[in-house]
Design a protein around this motif. Structure first.
Motif, mmCIF file in Angstrom:
data_model
loop_
_atom_site.group_PDB
_atom_site.id
_atom_site.type_symbol
_atom_site.label_atom_id
_atom_site.label_comp_id
_atom_site.label_asym_id
_atom_site.label_seq_id
_atom_site.Cartn_x
_atom_site.Cartn_y
_atom_site.Cartn_z
ATOM 1 N N ALA A 172 -13.390 2.340 3.772
ATOM 2 C CA ALA A 172 -13.997 3.195 2.757
ATOM 3 C C ALA A 172 -13.859 2.641 1.345
ATOM 4 O O ALA A 172 -14.715 2.895 0.486
ATOM 5 C CB ALA A 172 -13.370 4.596 2.829
ATOM 6 N N TRP A 173 -12.796 1.862 1.083
ATOM 7 C CA TRP A 173 -12.547 1.400 -0.283
ATOM 8 C C TRP A 173 -13.589 0.390 -0.756
ATOM 9 O O TRP A 173 -13.722 0.167 -1.970
ATOM 10 C CB TRP A 173 -11.144 0.810 -0.417
ATOM 11 N N ILE A 174 -14.351 -0.210 0.166
ATOM 12 C CA ILE A 174 -15.360 -1.191 -0.241
ATOM 13 C C ILE A 174 -16.405 -0.550 -1.148
ATOM 14 O O ILE A 174 -16.794 -1.113 -2.173
ATOM 15 C CB ILE A 174 -16.022 -1.828 0.995
ATOM 16 N N VAL B 274 0.755 6.661 -12.514
ATOM 17 C CA VAL B 274 0.632 7.565 -11.365
ATOM 18 C C VAL B 274 -0.331 6.985 -10.333
ATOM 19 O O VAL B 274 -0.072 7.034 -9.121
ATOM 20 C CB VAL B 274 0.134 8.956 -11.824
ATOM 21 N N MET B 275 -1.437 6.410 -10.804
ATOM 22 C CA MET B 275 -2.431 5.840 -9.896
ATOM 23 C C MET B 275 -1.859 4.681 -9.093
ATOM 24 O O MET B 275 -2.048 4.595 -7.868
ATOM 25 C CB MET B 275 -3.659 5.379 -10.692
ATOM 26 N N ILE B 276 -1.155 3.785 -9.766
ATOM 27 C CA ILE B 276 -0.594 2.620 -9.076
ATOM 28 C C ILE B 276 0.490 3.053 -8.081
ATOM 29 O O ILE B 276 0.536 2.570 -6.941
ATOM 30 C CB ILE B 276 -0.028 1.616 -10.095
ATOM 31 N N GLY B 277 1.364 3.965 -8.516
ATOM 32 C CA GLY B 277 2.417 4.449 -7.625
ATOM 33 C C GLY B 277 1.849 5.182 -6.420
ATOM 34 O O GLY B 277 2.273 4.950 -5.278
ATOM 35 N N GLY C 77 0.126 2.717 -4.061
ATOM 36 C CA GLY C 77 1.098 2.000 -3.239
ATOM 37 C C GLY C 77 1.600 2.856 -2.090
ATOM 38 O O GLY C 77 1.743 2.376 -0.963
ATOM 39 N N TRP C 78 1.852 4.130 -2.386
ATOM 40 C CA TRP C 78 2.307 5.056 -1.342
ATOM 41 C C TRP C 78 1.218 5.252 -0.286
ATOM 42 O O TRP C 78 1.498 5.247 0.916
ATOM 43 C CB TRP C 78 2.700 6.385 -1.963
ATOM 44 N N PHE C 79 -0.024 5.417 -0.744
ATOM 45 C CA PHE C 79 -1.149 5.555 0.195
ATOM 46 C C PHE C 79 -1.237 4.342 1.118
ATOM 47 O O PHE C 79 -1.483 4.474 2.311
ATOM 48 C CB PHE C 79 -2.462 5.699 -0.574
ATOM 49 N N GLN C 80 -1.050 3.170 0.542
ATOM 50 C CA GLN C 80 -1.151 1.945 1.325
ATOM 51 C C GLN C 80 -0.077 1.895 2.404
ATOM 52 O O GLN C 80 -0.349 1.492 3.542
ATOM 53 C CB GLN C 80 -1.029 0.730 0.405
ATOM 54 N N LEU C 81 1.131 2.314 2.056
ATOM 55 C CA LEU C 81 2.213 2.340 3.034
ATOM 56 C C LEU C 81 1.934 3.339 4.153
ATOM 57 O O LEU C 81 2.360 3.146 5.289
ATOM 58 C CB LEU C 81 3.535 2.700 2.341
ATOM 59 N N GLN C 82 1.199 4.403 3.802
ATOM 60 C CA GLN C 82 0.863 5.434 4.780
ATOM 61 C C GLN C 82 -0.397 5.101 5.572
ATOM 62 O O GLN C 82 -0.814 5.880 6.438
ATOM 63 C CB GLN C 82 0.684 6.786 4.077
ATOM 64 N N GLY C 83 -1.028 3.974 5.246
ATOM 65 C CA GLY C 83 -2.246 3.593 5.948
ATOM 66 C C GLY C 83 -3.488 4.281 5.430
ATOM 67 O O GLY C 83 -4.534 4.273 6.091
ATOM 68 N N ASN C 84 -3.401 4.881 4.233
ATOM 69 C CA ASN C 84 -4.550 5.552 3.620
ATOM 70 C C ASN C 84 -5.450 4.504 2.969
ATOM 71 O O ASN C 84 -5.011 3.727 2.124
ATOM 72 C CB ASN C 84 -4.072 6.563 2.567
ATOM 73 N N GLY C 85 -6.736 4.481 3.359
ATOM 74 C CA GLY C 85 -7.662 3.468 2.879
ATOM 75 C C GLY C 85 -7.968 3.510 1.403
ATOM 76 O O GLY C 85 -8.556 2.555 0.867
ATOM 77 N N PHE C 86 -7.590 4.605 0.725
ATOM 78 C CA PHE C 86 -7.879 4.719 -0.700
ATOM 79 C C PHE C 86 -6.779 4.114 -1.572
ATOM 80 O O PHE C 86 -6.887 4.138 -2.801
ATOM 81 C CB PHE C 86 -8.098 6.187 -1.091
ATOM 82 N N GLY C 87 -5.739 3.579 -0.947
ATOM 83 C CA GLY C 87 -4.657 2.963 -1.701
ATOM 84 C C GLY C 87 -5.116 1.850 -2.618
ATOM 85 O O GLY C 87 -4.799 1.847 -3.818
#
Length: 220
Positions: A184-186, A108-111, A114-124
């Motif tokens: 933020a992910w740093i 669930v975390m990886i999926g 990946g979705w967050f990253q496609l949406q431009g969410n920095g926590f992806g």
């Protein structure tokens, strides 16, 4: 309901953070067994409260990100705690169940990451990284369970690695709460990058050159 639970969560988090430093110091530096034992127990109970309150908070205010991070963090604590208590090294029902829950959570975390990253969410990247760590760790634990009792140096090494991983989680929670970074992910992954070499060094120091062969040579 939310505010009182949050207060308990914060207090338990500070207890976990403080006791983790004492437990690590007394094991790796001074080797004071009794103090390590007591501080380690306090850390585990504090992390249990952190986990329970985290789940309660995410149910009151739904947040999938914090929900899966809570499971990831507590799995490391639970596994390390079980290795400390289970001197016979035989995996029980809850040991295997926890590992499978972690594997399912990691998917669930990886999926989601990946979705967050496609949406431009920095926590992806955070979810993907922690999902990979959690899944690989749980998978390795299941392989060790299948290979037979985890005893001797292998048990101690596994306990130390899991507890240091849980310590990273406690430190990360403190860092992201008090320090802002861009992106933020740093702040989320910095403790993992900095402390992981200590985990590798500590495990190799304990295991020596024998690895799992130590089970044939060491009686716990």
């Amino acid at each position: 309901m939310y505010s009182p639970i949050l207060v308990i969560h914060i207090i338990a988090g500070f207890l976990a953070l403080g006791s983790s430093f004492v437990a690590v110091y007394t094991k790796l530096v001074t080797d004071r067994h009794q103090l390590h034992l007591y501080s380690g127990r306090l850390f585990c109970w504090a992390m249990t409260i952190v986990f329970v309150t985290s789940i309660a908070l995410t149910l009151l205010k739904p947040n999938l990100f914090l929900f899966v991070i809570a499971i990831f963090s507590y799995y490391l604590t639970f596994h390390g705690w079980r290795l400390a208590l289970n001197r016979k090294g035989e995996a029980k029902f809850w040991d295997k169940t926890a590992a499978w829950v972690m594997i399912a959570t990691s998917i669930v975390m990886i999926g989601t990451g990946g979705w967050f990253q496609l949406q431009g969410n920095g926590f992806g990247p955070v979810l993907v990284l922690f999902g990979l760590i959690g899944g690989l760790t749980a998978g390795q634990n299941l392989r060790e369970f299948a290979a037979g009792p985890v005893k001797g140096k292998d048990r101690i090494s596994g306990h130390l690695g899991a507890m240091l991983g849980a310590t990273i989680a406690a430190i990360t929670a403190f860092v992201v709460t008090n320090i802002q970074s861009d992106p933020a992910w740093i702040a989320w992954i910095a403790p993992t990058i900095i402390i992981t070499p200590l985990i590798v060094y500590s495990k190799r120091k304990i295991e020596g050159k024998t690895g799992r062969k130590s089970k044939k040579q060491t009686k716990d």
